[in-house]
Design an enzyme around this catalytic site. Structure first.
Site, PDB file in Angstrom:
ATOM      1  N   ASP A  20       4.798  -7.345   0.179  1.00 59.91           N
ATOM      2  CA  ASP A  20       6.075  -6.703   0.579  1.00 59.91           C
ATOM      3  C   ASP A  20       6.404  -7.256   2.040  1.00 59.91           C
ATOM      4  OD1 ASP A  20       4.585  -4.661  -1.103  1.00 59.91           O
ATOM      5  OD2 ASP A  20       6.767  -3.968  -1.054  1.00 59.91           O
ATOM      6  N   CYS A  66      -1.222  -3.108  -9.350  1.00 56.99           N
ATOM      7  CA  CYS A  66      -0.009  -2.615  -9.174  1.00 56.99           C
ATOM      8  C   CYS A  66       1.080  -3.331 -10.047  1.00 56.99           C
ATOM      9  CB  CYS A  66       0.613  -2.535  -7.791  1.00 56.99           C
ATOM     10  SG  CYS A  66       2.234  -1.687  -7.211  1.00 56.99           S
TER      11      CYS A  66
END
Lengths: 300, 300, 300, 300, 300, 300
Positions: free
Chosen positions: D192, D123
């Site tokens: 996150d 990512c």
């Protein structure tokens, strides 16, 4: 080829500063704690002669740099150098710390040894030795399995000391480690350095033995004072894995054969049970929080 | 302390039956295939002198019993003893089998070696040696990692032969095995015996290296002719794990220290990829079905 | 970017030999079985025109070489080429084999699907599709989870066909595979090649999904006819892992970015349950023994 | 389909409060830290206009609720809202924290990258990017492997930025992750949210890659400031795993095909090495103890 | 609640056909081999009265259907029904097969038991019992660990028989299995059915014990004749896992509590060492190839 | 044989000091928290009569010694004994602590239970019961799987209480644990003691279930107040694993059968997710650092 067996306490008594420096550099003094003790003694000699910061800094740096992979050496010297002005007996204090730590570790660790057990060990660690001798003194009856630990055969030192104390020792080549560990009840090993994520740097071969102990669900503890914690690893520093003299492995290898002689290897915390320190027994990844409370100066 | 390096073919040329018997017994002849070849040659000497079944049976039994953990020796001698009446050149046939098998294994195994690879090996196996030399002769460029293999340092034989052939060799103590295997691309090892469930008996240290290769998902093959298959294991027979002379490990251990010197260990088929044999490459547990077709006499 | 969906049977009907050759080469015909069927049809066209061995050998070699990693293609063409003289309808026979094999696999595999199950699949395999459609036709109620399968999105073909047949399909990116597999009851996947040690070559991503299925103890079967077995692997041959056009992954990557586009990956037999073939359901390492009985010609 | 590449610092300069709100909601602003920074800037705009607690609470709540799975957003806004009366420059302070944290993480993390390494990433994380660029600026020579990261192809952003900085990048589909990771030396990924038991919430696909890194014993670190720690997880709160627009995966799926588009997944602490934060490098389960000392307000 | 202990041979002597049918159905006759033997005896009674195929088929079908999960029952009856015309003593032959098989298995299995061992067993299997008694008769000195095996406490039968034979038995609840297995040297268990992929169906609890044995690297063998092989599994058939009377678990459970009483569970071949059969010792996935040679009729 | 079901609060109301002592000793009062509560109540009775330190010490020691493996008992009594002079209502305070802790744990733990889940539990723990009942009160719809927990069938207590509260319960023998856990979403279990390295002592069978949950990646939490932490383990103390009355397992075993009845077993922290305590949810190895802040007196 076997290194001569000396007791740290007696050894340095008659050595000069320069002799100690040389002996540490040449690997004549071995074992993380012995090195730290010897270096502190050397620093103390200088402290007796001068309090001049600039001059002492030179010795501090020289001693600190004698060996890679040695946080105990660095922590002990840092403590001395940063406190000698306030604390006149700082070196004594450090030497006392090492002595008392070992006694505490011996006491805590000996509780893990029970009658009828087979205690497995690798290489020679004076702290592991202290734990096992303590259990013997408490009258426990157990056997020790130990590896020879190539290339320097430090396992023979362990075998000698323990058998001399009346503990039955069974000894074998390093490759027989997994096979013999299968029958053991406890795996005790030393430590050269601990990182902030709980990784342990110890004698080459430790990871494969710890992995085997984990596979067989045998408790595996590193016995070490907590000054082996390297606070610089919090900020990404990586302990250097010392490559030693290839001649230790093969005196005259044929042309075209390159010898590797890594002294240590890194073992991740998921494959061993915990560390037995003077502060208590913990999973290694928790040690950073324990040390923050116990020795805040170490983290500065 | 290192065993002298001789080529099997030349060695027995000038030896008498009794000299071969002695050399096998004393471990002067090492390696499953070399032992089988030498014993067949010894049997052939007797065959040249007599066809008397009773007398030959005596030699057959003597030779078969010289070493435990040696199915190749037993299979080869059984073949000779059971067929010498029908086949006058039975010993030649067996020697030819060993020679051609090794060539086939070298050819099949060499296909697993590619440019840029690191090939890891443990101990000395003349079959693994043949595979690696074959790949070199095909012009492939690769490196070999190999262990010293205590207590007899047979890894040095491997290092000598391969480096002499121009292959770069990197050599280290057995305890560094897991650390170095992490960077390798292929693990090739020998074989002393294969059981009906696909277990492999090979040099002590093999299981821990195979386990590491499995952890890192590195292909791990045993290179061996299929006569190492021990058909008696089908019926529960367990290969004896030879304990060798403790002096090989430590000449004069202190009192109270017992030395273990297991020559071999058992490795389960779930931690290695397959066996490279003269019949092809298979998972070891399937070998029993392959051998039933190829050598039905072996299962009788 | 999605490849056009065609049915193999209809597709080649109107194609010339050269058109088939081109379509196989360009990856317009995909899937191990579709390729084999198309190539056999092309070979049949030539067979109708000539029986000249030399000439046919040229076509045989051309067709065989169109794609790497395709044992079904090679086995099917070998069977045709080696038998066309004795068996005039050899191509028909092969096409019939493929058709009937798929029906048998569908029948055996459908028995693994039960009411209420979630069947996980990756990529598109016409054999897996046949198994799932068979279970649906038997009136079973189940759901399918399937990956999109980058870079060519063949998972969308699977989703289209199965949803069209009234099976609820849930679809997601490849990275969600492990997360979704956790809830599944069965993992079915295709196969491009099987080796003698039981390794499987299949679409990139298969190993990580099989490993996850193994971790969660979810049965994982490859659905494939046994002509995917590559007998040359017995002798060390290694299937080439085709690297496809980088543009499939990223049409115009920035300078300095190298694209890898491996079509397949190798999955070891210890991480999946078995293969569902027209000969029955077996662990893949046993297949070599089964094939030796069923199709001895394949091993010559 | 690729999200447009903007630098956070420049981007919000010319946006209004409402534009920022909209862009966060629509996923036009992505990445935990970018979102937190943008929201703090938006809150600062309001702070400049009013000090009315009730009114500011409205904005505070609006901004906090724009996205699930975003503790950095919530921690940053809470700090602003709870301190704006005492600290007039609270928003500046927070923005400075984010900037300086990233610099520290880059410095600590870069120490893990050495010459000759292959660094694997998944990512796009601006923190991982900062670590890698730092190592490059230090003159280290290494390669980057990175996944494309479906469905939004954020891996392409990583590839663009790093290749532009002169780092060789090799890029592939997500399914090739395990295969390519086998050859890597270090796995760096973003974050996150972190829970009190040391679980990490990160981009879908992270668990399977971390599991592979663990299998191959490749160090795997999450690079993240410690404000991603969600203190509510101490009391059982579970981060919601955002399901995003199915159209990101497949614009027009056939009828009967349901699309799942989970943005994140949870990775347990036993499959990765540690977190590299501005406070140092720790095992994630220890972070709660470290944060209690460093940011006691976060745990209230 | 404990089932009454009877010896199979004596038991059926005085029973009628209908009594045997009832006792099998009611679980009064337990253990795969005892059931098969009893059913063959019942069939033999009918064979003595009639040779009419249609009539015998009725009995054949009735007996075959008495219990699910019993391939030995089905194989034995099929052999009788398909051969009674050619072989007048077919039932005797089958009974002899069972008797002699058990003797062979006892002989092969006893070789795995050595002086000083702890042999772990679960439930009651007359074949495992025969192996252990054989080793005892050979004069070997060893201990047995055994589980009670809820809900029917068949472990108590094992404990009774073995302790009566003078073997020291240590007995514990099923939940203590993993803890006690850690100290054992060998795990022997029975078998109700074997599938073509090498899966084993055996008493509930077997998988968790086999997994533990695998973790601790303790050899784990199923002792069973090869007629437990279910050839229908080749074609996808799945053994039904019998759910028995909930009252066996809890006589009067409170309202709202549903009782599950699965008698068996499936254990995959990767977690145990092999099967000890009358044909020899093999990995279970290879058994299909061995049976094809030994009992081709079983695969038709 | 099932222990009588009583609620702790009501039970001790009418008991004398001696009756409580007897009931704890006889295992009539079970469960770590119930025992601690009862002992504190007994101590309170004595506190009401005397403040004489020497006399109270006698009761303190008597109560503390009633049961091994019970840190909650020891921590609670220590708190009372060390504070009764300063805090007149010390017993009330402790009882309030237990009550409120359970409420907090129920609140935090209930957040882990979601609609549609299957919650697995082993044995009976009043804390786990509180968590599950809380989730039910919040209107969540879920199912419970629970083991019977031989030899004392405490699982039946769990089944009774939960089914009475309207929660569907599915119940089975302990050996079916792994099979049923495979389908569960959450595993909640109690705790008798926690060590400094994060090991957990709980009912026999816990390790094998936790290992299974770890294999299947099912979250597994111990629900417990943090007074189960045994601070003496920091210094090497090892909890004794109580062996209970063999008659619980088998009333009249045959001669030569030795019964083991270990009540508990140790589970290492690498096989479960965390502990849900009144202080929050943490990995167990971190608890020592959390407790040092929250209850410094416990570590003295």
């Amino acid at each position: 080829m076997l290194i001569k067996l000396t007791t740290a306490s007696s050894m340095e008594k008659n050595l000069t500063y320069n002799q100690i420096v040389k002996k540490i550099k040449n690997l004549e003094i071995q074992g993380a704690q012995k090195i730290a003790v010897a270096a502190v003694k050397a620093f103390e000699m200088k402290l007796k002669k001068t309090k001049n910061k600039k001059e002492l800094k030179k010795y501090f740096n020289e001693l600190k740099g004698l060996r890679a992979t040695e946080p105990a050496l660095r922590n002990a010297l840092s403590y001395c150098f940063n406190n000698y002005e306030k604390k006149p007996h700082v070196a004594k204090e450090v030497l006392k710390f090492f002595k008392e730590s070992k006694e505490k570790i011996a006491e805590y660790g000996a509780k893990k040894i029970h009658d009828g057990m087979i205690v497995f060990t690798h290489c020679h660690s004076s702290t592991v030795e202290a734990v096992i001798l303590k259990a013997k003194k408490q009258g426990k009856k157990f056997k020790v399995y130990n590896t020879e630990t190539r290339p320097k055969f430090q396992g023979r030192i362990t075998a000698k000391i323990l058998s001399k104390a009346g503990i039955p020792v069974e000894h074998f080549v390093d490759s027989a480690g997994r096979k013999m560990l299968r029958k053991a009840d406890l795996f005790l090993f030393g430590c050269d350095a601990i990182t902030s994520e709980g990784k342990l740097i110890n004698k080459i071969g430790t990871e494969m033995l710890a992995q085997a102990a984990q596979d067989f669900r045998i408790p595996a503890y590193s016995c070490t004072n907590s000054w082996k914690f390297n606070a610089e690893t919090i900020y990404g520093f990586e302990e250097e894995i010392e490559e030693r003299d290839p001649k230790e492995v093969w005196e005259k290898p044929p042309k075209g054969v390159k010898i590797h002689n890594p002294a240590f290897e890194i073992t991740a915390p998921d494959v061993f049970t915990g560390v037995i320190t003077e502060l208590g027994i913990f999973k290694p990844e928790t040690l950073v929080a324990i040390i923050k409370d116990a020795y805040p100066w170490m983290l500065k």
